[in-house]
Enzyme design. Structure first.
Site, PDB file in Angstrom:
ATOM      1  N   GLY A   1     -12.342   7.302 -45.624  1.00  0.00           N
ATOM      2  CA  GLY A   1     -11.428   6.345 -44.761  1.00  0.00           C
ATOM      3  C   GLY A   1     -11.783   4.776 -45.469  1.00  0.00           C
TER       4      GLY A   1
ATOM      5  N   ARG B   1      -2.142  -2.955 -50.067  1.00  0.00           N
ATOM      6  CA  ARG B   1      -3.037  -2.954 -49.040  1.00  0.00           C
ATOM      7  C   ARG B   1      -4.317  -2.634 -49.011  1.00  0.00           C
ATOM      8  NH1 ARG B   1       0.376  -2.283 -43.915  1.00  0.00           N
ATOM      9  NH2 ARG B   1       2.366  -2.516 -44.407  1.00  0.00           N
TER      10      ARG B   1
ATOM     11  N   ARG C   1     -11.251  15.258 -47.275  1.00  0.00           N
ATOM     12  CA  ARG C   1     -11.745  14.010 -46.744  1.00  0.00           C
ATOM     13  C   ARG C   1     -13.345  14.144 -46.478  1.00  0.00           C
ATOM     14  NH1 ARG C   1     -12.299  10.144 -42.709  1.00  0.00           N
ATOM     15  NH2 ARG C   1     -13.538  10.908 -40.991  1.00  0.00           N
TER      16      ARG C   1
ATOM     17  N   GLY D   1     -15.961  11.967 -44.839  1.00  0.00           N
ATOM     18  CA  GLY D   1     -15.813  10.761 -43.679  1.00  0.00           C
ATOM     19  C   GLY D   1     -17.283  10.651 -42.978  1.00  0.00           C
TER      20      GLY D   1
ATOM     21  N   MET E   1     -11.391  10.583 -36.579  1.00  0.00           N
ATOM     22  CA  MET E   1      -9.946   9.874 -36.152  1.00  0.00           C
ATOM     23  C   MET E   1      -8.962  10.342 -37.001  1.00  0.00           C
ATOM     24  SD  MET E   1     -11.173   6.251 -34.667  1.00  0.00           S
ATOM     25  CE  MET E   1      -9.863   6.081 -33.563  1.00  0.00           C
TER      26      MET E   1
ATOM     27  N   ASP F   1     -23.388   8.703 -36.005  1.00  0.00           N
ATOM     28  CA  ASP F   1     -24.128   8.202 -34.556  1.00  0.00           C
ATOM     29  C   ASP F   1     -23.906   9.619 -33.478  1.00  0.00           C
ATOM     30  OD1 ASP F   1     -21.220   6.906 -35.125  1.00  0.00           O
ATOM     31  OD2 ASP F   1     -21.386   7.594 -33.027  1.00  0.00           O
TER      32      ASP F   1
END
Ligand code: HPA
Length: 235
Positions: A22, A45, A89, A91, A181, A205
């Site tokens: 991410g 960006r 991914r 993450g 997400m 977590d």
């Protein structure tokens, strides 16, 4: 349509497989510590994208940003305009399952969502965004080989981080292992494009074991396992 509205790379700048954390700084960390001859191919960006070599294999890494809209844009452009075949991914997620502890890995076989990304396809039922099985199988084999603590199963891609009501126990009752997400949108884009995707997450977590904390050093070790697994299965 190259360059795309969100990526300034040239045709051929990306490898067939892109690792996708991410965080742009994590993309930079992966490029600087795991890839040889890494070249920056995108910085629009601050979404850093690099292409380099891992054990002689050409691999790219680019950040997704946070949330399904963001990964939806980047993975769509990579799959459909840059000829990328697989996105993995890497993450972090919140743990919903009582048997999962911080630093454990989740290999996401499928991703539920409370978001609307899936609705665009106008299907007359509930679509199940799923991972590519060949990537999943290889990731599981490597988790076993490395002896890491991991679980394979369903996750939730939520659009809400600061939720008014905590529904984690309801999802856990349905066997959902954790929450992040991005994966549902990533899996949809891969499936729609006839390409491959997999999400591997480190539990950062836990909604069950709220007292569990990790040091930066401990987290780094798990992240390294996750990154190595993703790099090894890159095709
Ligand atoms: N929710 C959503 N995404 C996350 C979480 C969480 O609790 N932890 C890490 N990524």
């Amino acid at each position: 349509m190259i360059p795309t509205p969100h990526i300034e790379a040239k045709e051929g700048d990306f490898a067939k497989t892109v690792l996708m954390p991410g965080d742009p700084l994590r993309a930079q960390f992966i490029a600087e510590n795991f890839l040889e001859n890494a070249v920056l191919v995108n910085d629009v960006r601050g979404i850093k994208g690099y292409t380099g070599y891992y054990k002689g294999k050409r691999v790219s890494v680019m950040a997704s940003g946070m949330g399904q809209p963001s990964i939806g844009i980047y993975s769509y452009e990579l799959f459909n305009f840059y000829g990328v075949e697989s996105i993995i991914r890497v993450g972090t997620c919140g743990g919903y399952d009582k048997d999962l502890h911080v630093r454990d890995l989740i290999v996401a076989m499928a991703a539920c969502t409370d978001g609307k990304y899936v609705e665009q396809y106008g299907l007359n039922g509930t679509f199940s965004p799923i991972a590519d099985y060949s990537l999943l199988e290889k990731a599981v084999a490597l988790c076993r080989e490395k002896g890491v603590r991991f679980k394979v199963g369903n996750i939730l891609s939520s659009d809400i981080f600061y939720a008014e009501n905590d529904r984690s126990a309801d999802w856990a009752k349905m066997g959902v292992l954790g929450v992040e997400m991005e994966s549902a949108a990533l899996y949809c884009n891969a499936l729609r494009a006839g390409k491959k995707a997999l999400c591997i997450c480190t539990v950062s977590d836990s909604y069950v074991h709220k007292e569990e904390k990790t040091t930066a050093k401990e987290r780094e070790k798990t992240l390294i396992d996750m990154i190595e697994i993703a790099l090894e299965i890159a095709e």
